[in-house]
Motif scaffolding. Structure first.
Motif, PDB file in Angstrom:
ATOM      1  N   PRO A  21      40.142  56.524  51.891  1.00  0.00           N
ATOM      2  CA  PRO A  21      41.183  55.594  52.324  1.00  0.00           C
ATOM      3  C   PRO A  21      41.719  54.768  51.152  1.00  0.00           C
ATOM      4  CG  PRO A  21      39.033  54.753  52.905  1.00  0.00           C
ATOM      5  CD  PRO A  21      38.820  56.127  52.319  1.00  0.00           C
ATOM      6  N   VAL A  22      42.999  54.482  51.204  1.00  0.00           N
ATOM      7  CA  VAL A  22      43.635  53.645  50.182  1.00  0.00           C
ATOM      8  C   VAL A  22      44.187  52.418  50.886  1.00  0.00           C
ATOM      9  CG1 VAL A  22      45.478  53.485  48.483  1.00  0.00           C
ATOM     10  CG2 VAL A  22      44.253  55.628  48.780  1.00  0.00           C
ATOM     11  N   ARG A  23      43.690  51.262  50.494  1.00  0.00           N
ATOM     12  CA  ARG A  23      44.168  50.030  51.118  1.00  0.00           C
ATOM     13  C   ARG A  23      45.480  49.602  50.455  1.00  0.00           C
ATOM     14  NH1 ARG A  23      39.777  48.593  47.779  1.00  0.00           N
ATOM     15  NH2 ARG A  23      40.412  47.197  46.134  1.00  0.00           N
ATOM     16  N   GLU A  24      46.155  48.695  51.109  1.00  0.00           N
ATOM     17  CA  GLU A  24      47.396  48.179  50.536  1.00  0.00           C
ATOM     18  C   GLU A  24      47.103  47.241  49.386  1.00  0.00           C
ATOM     19  OE1 GLU A  24      50.786  46.633  52.535  1.00  0.00           O
ATOM     20  OE2 GLU A  24      50.298  47.812  54.309  1.00  0.00           O
ATOM     21  N   SER A  25      47.982  47.241  48.412  1.00  0.00           N
ATOM     22  CA  SER A  25      47.845  46.328  47.279  1.00  0.00           C
ATOM     23  C   SER A  25      48.102  44.902  47.737  1.00  0.00           C
ATOM     24  CB  SER A  25      48.851  46.683  46.179  1.00  0.00           C
ATOM     25  OG  SER A  25      48.615  47.974  45.702  1.00  0.00           O
ATOM     26  N   ARG A  26      47.407  43.976  47.120  1.00  0.00           N
ATOM     27  CA  ARG A  26      47.636  42.558  47.402  1.00  0.00           C
ATOM     28  C   ARG A  26      48.910  42.100  46.695  1.00  0.00           C
ATOM     29  NH1 ARG A  26      43.322  38.934  48.848  1.00  0.00           N
ATOM     30  NH2 ARG A  26      44.503  37.443  47.619  1.00  0.00           N
ATOM     31  N   LEU A  27      49.504  41.058  47.185  1.00  0.00           N
ATOM     32  CA  LEU A  27      50.687  40.479  46.541  1.00  0.00           C
ATOM     33  C   LEU A  27      50.293  39.517  45.435  1.00  0.00           C
ATOM     34  CD1 LEU A  27      52.901  39.816  49.679  1.00  0.00           C
ATOM     35  CD2 LEU A  27      53.029  41.726  48.069  1.00  0.00           C
ATOM     36  N   ASP A  28      49.138  38.835  45.614  1.00  0.00           N
ATOM     37  CA  ASP A  28      48.653  37.865  44.630  1.00  0.00           C
ATOM     38  C   ASP A  28      47.279  38.294  44.126  1.00  0.00           C
ATOM     39  OD1 ASP A  28      50.879  36.190  45.004  1.00  0.00           O
ATOM     40  OD2 ASP A  28      49.939  35.268  46.753  1.00  0.00           O
ATOM     41  N   CYS A  29      47.012  38.025  42.869  1.00  0.00           N
ATOM     42  CA  CYS A  29      45.755  38.372  42.216  1.00  0.00           C
ATOM     43  C   CYS A  29      44.596  37.588  42.842  1.00  0.00           C
ATOM     44  CB  CYS A  29      45.866  38.069  40.721  1.00  0.00           C
ATOM     45  SG  CYS A  29      44.355  38.363  39.792  1.00  0.00           S
ATOM     46  N   ILE A  30      43.458  38.240  43.078  1.00  0.00           N
ATOM     47  CA  ILE A  30      42.305  37.558  43.669  1.00  0.00           C
ATOM     48  C   ILE A  30      41.614  36.631  42.674  1.00  0.00           C
ATOM     49  CG2 ILE A  30      41.863  39.352  45.378  1.00  0.00           C
ATOM     50  CD1 ILE A  30      39.531  40.296  43.630  1.00  0.00           C
ATOM     51  N   ASP A  31      41.880  36.792  41.385  1.00  0.00           N
ATOM     52  CA  ASP A  31      41.238  35.962  40.375  1.00  0.00           C
ATOM     53  C   ASP A  31      42.086  34.759  39.975  1.00  0.00           C
ATOM     54  OD1 ASP A  31      39.024  37.625  40.335  1.00  0.00           O
ATOM     55  OD2 ASP A  31      39.733  38.790  38.623  1.00  0.00           O
ATOM     56  N   CYS A  32      43.358  34.971  39.688  1.00  0.00           N
ATOM     57  CA  CYS A  32      44.187  33.875  39.164  1.00  0.00           C
ATOM     58  C   CYS A  32      45.286  33.419  40.125  1.00  0.00           C
ATOM     59  CB  CYS A  32      44.807  34.285  37.825  1.00  0.00           C
ATOM     60  SG  CYS A  32      46.059  35.585  37.955  1.00  0.00           S
ATOM     61  N   ASP A  33      45.460  34.107  41.239  1.00  0.00           N
ATOM     62  CA  ASP A  33      46.483  33.796  42.255  1.00  0.00           C
ATOM     63  C   ASP A  33      47.912  33.981  41.772  1.00  0.00           C
ATOM     64  OD1 ASP A  33      44.716  33.231  44.337  1.00  0.00           O
ATOM     65  OD2 ASP A  33      44.452  31.170  43.641  1.00  0.00           O
ATOM     66  N   ASP A  34      48.118  34.572  40.600  1.00  0.00           N
ATOM     67  CA  ASP A  34      49.476  34.899  40.155  1.00  0.00           C
ATOM     68  C   ASP A  34      49.974  36.114  40.928  1.00  0.00           C
ATOM     69  OD1 ASP A  34      49.519  32.865  38.320  1.00  0.00           O
ATOM     70  OD2 ASP A  34      49.148  34.140  36.564  1.00  0.00           O
ATOM     71  N   PRO A  35      51.271  36.243  41.090  1.00  0.00           N
ATOM     72  CA  PRO A  35      51.803  37.421  41.781  1.00  0.00           C
ATOM     73  C   PRO A  35      51.526  38.707  40.994  1.00  0.00           C
ATOM     74  CG  PRO A  35      53.547  35.805  41.341  1.00  0.00           C
ATOM     75  CD  PRO A  35      52.315  35.306  40.702  1.00  0.00           C
ATOM     76  N   ILE A  36      51.238  39.775  41.714  1.00  0.00           N
ATOM     77  CA  ILE A  36      51.054  41.084  41.093  1.00  0.00           C
ATOM     78  C   ILE A  36      52.418  41.763  41.101  1.00  0.00           C
ATOM     79  CG2 ILE A  36      49.905  43.316  41.285  1.00  0.00           C
ATOM     80  CD1 ILE A  36      47.627  41.878  42.763  1.00  0.00           C
ATOM     81  N   SER A  37      52.833  42.272  39.952  1.00  0.00           N
ATOM     82  CA  SER A  37      54.164  42.875  39.853  1.00  0.00           C
ATOM     83  C   SER A  37      54.281  44.092  40.769  1.00  0.00           C
ATOM     84  CB  SER A  37      54.451  43.292  38.410  1.00  0.00           C
ATOM     85  OG  SER A  37      53.607  44.355  38.032  1.00  0.00           O
ATOM     86  N   GLU A  38      55.474  44.315  41.260  1.00  0.00           N
ATOM     87  CA  GLU A  38      55.702  45.439  42.167  1.00  0.00           C
ATOM     88  C   GLU A  38      55.401  46.766  41.486  1.00  0.00           C
ATOM     89  OE1 GLU A  38      59.072  47.450  45.023  1.00  0.00           O
ATOM     90  OE2 GLU A  38      59.503  45.543  44.055  1.00  0.00           O
ATOM     91  N   SER A  39      55.746  46.875  40.202  1.00  0.00           N
ATOM     92  CA  SER A  39      55.492  48.132  39.503  1.00  0.00           C
ATOM     93  C   SER A  39      53.986  48.428  39.450  1.00  0.00           C
ATOM     94  CB  SER A  39      56.078  48.099  38.090  1.00  0.00           C
ATOM     95  OG  SER A  39      55.544  47.025  37.354  1.00  0.00           O
ATOM     96  N   ARG A  40      53.153  47.395  39.270  1.00  0.00           N
ATOM     97  CA  ARG A  40      51.702  47.597  39.270  1.00  0.00           C
ATOM     98  C   ARG A  40      51.214  47.972  40.669  1.00  0.00           C
ATOM     99  NH1 ARG A  40      46.860  47.693  37.534  1.00  0.00           N
ATOM    100  NH2 ARG A  40      45.152  46.473  38.388  1.00  0.00           N
ATOM    101  N   ARG A  41      51.743  47.303  41.695  1.00  0.00           N
ATOM    102  CA  ARG A  41      51.321  47.598  43.069  1.00  0.00           C
ATOM    103  C   ARG A  41      51.646  49.026  43.464  1.00  0.00           C
ATOM    104  NH1 ARG A  41      54.209  44.072  46.579  1.00  0.00           N
ATOM    105  NH2 ARG A  41      55.435  43.374  44.826  1.00  0.00           N
ATOM    106  N   VAL A  42      52.750  49.548  42.943  1.00  0.00           N
ATOM    107  CA  VAL A  42      53.132  50.931  43.246  1.00  0.00           C
ATOM    108  C   VAL A  42      52.291  51.910  42.432  1.00  0.00           C
ATOM    109  CG1 VAL A  42      55.004  52.608  43.048  1.00  0.00           C
ATOM    110  CG2 VAL A  42      55.467  50.321  43.940  1.00  0.00           C
ATOM    111  N   ALA A  43      52.093  51.608  41.154  1.00  0.00           N
ATOM    112  CA  ALA A  43      51.364  52.516  40.268  1.00  0.00           C
ATOM    113  C   ALA A  43      49.870  52.561  40.572  1.00  0.00           C
ATOM    114  CB  ALA A  43      51.583  52.116  38.809  1.00  0.00           C
TER     115      ALA A  43
END
Length: 66
Positions: A21-43
């Motif tokens: 199973p592949v879970r959905e990417s988070r929108l915010d980093c679990i460590d620093c709470d900064d947004p995760i870029s869309e390109s990273r979430r897709v890749a």
């Protein structure tokens, strides 16, 4: 002949991962709470850290693996 054996092992390994199973990417980093870029979430589907925090996480794990 060796190529055929390697290819067979690769096919078995890939078949085992199909059901993983592949879970959905988070929108915010679990460590620093900064947004995760869309390109990273897709890749990197299922990512939970931004690229900077992921690099730090992997570096820490590598230290303990020695």
């Amino acid at each position: 002949m060796a190529y055929d054996v390697v290819e067979q092992h690769l096919e078995v390994a890939l078949a085992a991962r199909v059901g993983a199973p592949v879970r959905e990417s988070r929108l915010d980093c679990i460590d620093c709470d900064d947004p995760i870029s869309e390109s990273r979430r897709v890749a990197a589907r299922g990512c939970v850290r931004c690229s900077a925090c992921q690099t730090l996480h992997e570096d820490r794990r590598a230290q303990y693996a020695r």
